[in-house]
Design a protein around this motif. Structure first.
Motif: not given
Length: 179
Positions: A31-35, A54-62, A173-174
């Protein structure tokens, strides 16, 4: 923020002086990947019914929107099945994030921190693969600068802060179990 993230990973992976034949799993939340928010989860089994995720996430201009975000979500999980990484679990998690969002002529730049409860179920697919569905509720404290794009508002003044009760850590999650 980077130092806190590095410190967390050092504690998780080097902190235990008693190591079992532990399971280690790598995950990504679809779901985060889709976003368009790339993420990586690492889960380490710490006992007969417990694990640390432990989860690490981030995005840049999706989607070419002015959104920038980076965050970390550590979580302690208790597995009801008697065996970690299978069937139902409950988790206590924390959140730390930095964001810079421009949306509809308004800009929000700040930090968020929170805690929450997560409930989930891991479906066994094969020896090395599971599918995990999870969701929960959390309380998040935020402090940010809220300004309008056409204004030249001072960057260092945090003019909005507060708490919000929000849906927390919702995903599918996979999971690849390394062992």
């Amino acid at each position: 923020m980077k130092r806190h993230l590095l410190l967390f990973f050092l504690i998780v992976f080097l902190g235990g002086n008693r190591m079992y034949a532990q399971l280690l799993a790598l995950k990504t939340d679809a779901l985060m990947d889709c976003a368009m928010t790339p993420n990586l989860n690492i889960e380490l089994v710490t006992g007969g019914k417990t694990s640390i995720n432990a989860t690490v996430f981030g995005n840049y201009k999706p989607w070419k929107k002015e959104v920038k975000m980076v965050g970390v979500m550590p979580e302690f999980r208790y597995w009801f099945n008697g065996r970690p990484l299978t069937r139902e679990f409950i988790g206590l998690s924390a959140l730390g994030a930095c964001y810079d969002i421009t949306w509809g002529g308004e800009r929000y730049k700040g930090d968020a921190a929170g805690v929450g409860l997560t409930f989930g179920y891991a479906f066994y697919l094969s020896r090395h693969w599971t599918l995990e569905c999870h969701g929960g509720l959390g309380a998040v404290y935020y402090t940010h600068t809220h300004s309008y794009v056409k204004d030249h508002y001072a960057e260092n003044v945090h003019n909005a802060h507060g708490y919000s009760l929000i849906p927390y850590k919702i995903g599918v999650s996979f999971v690849y179990i390394i062992k």
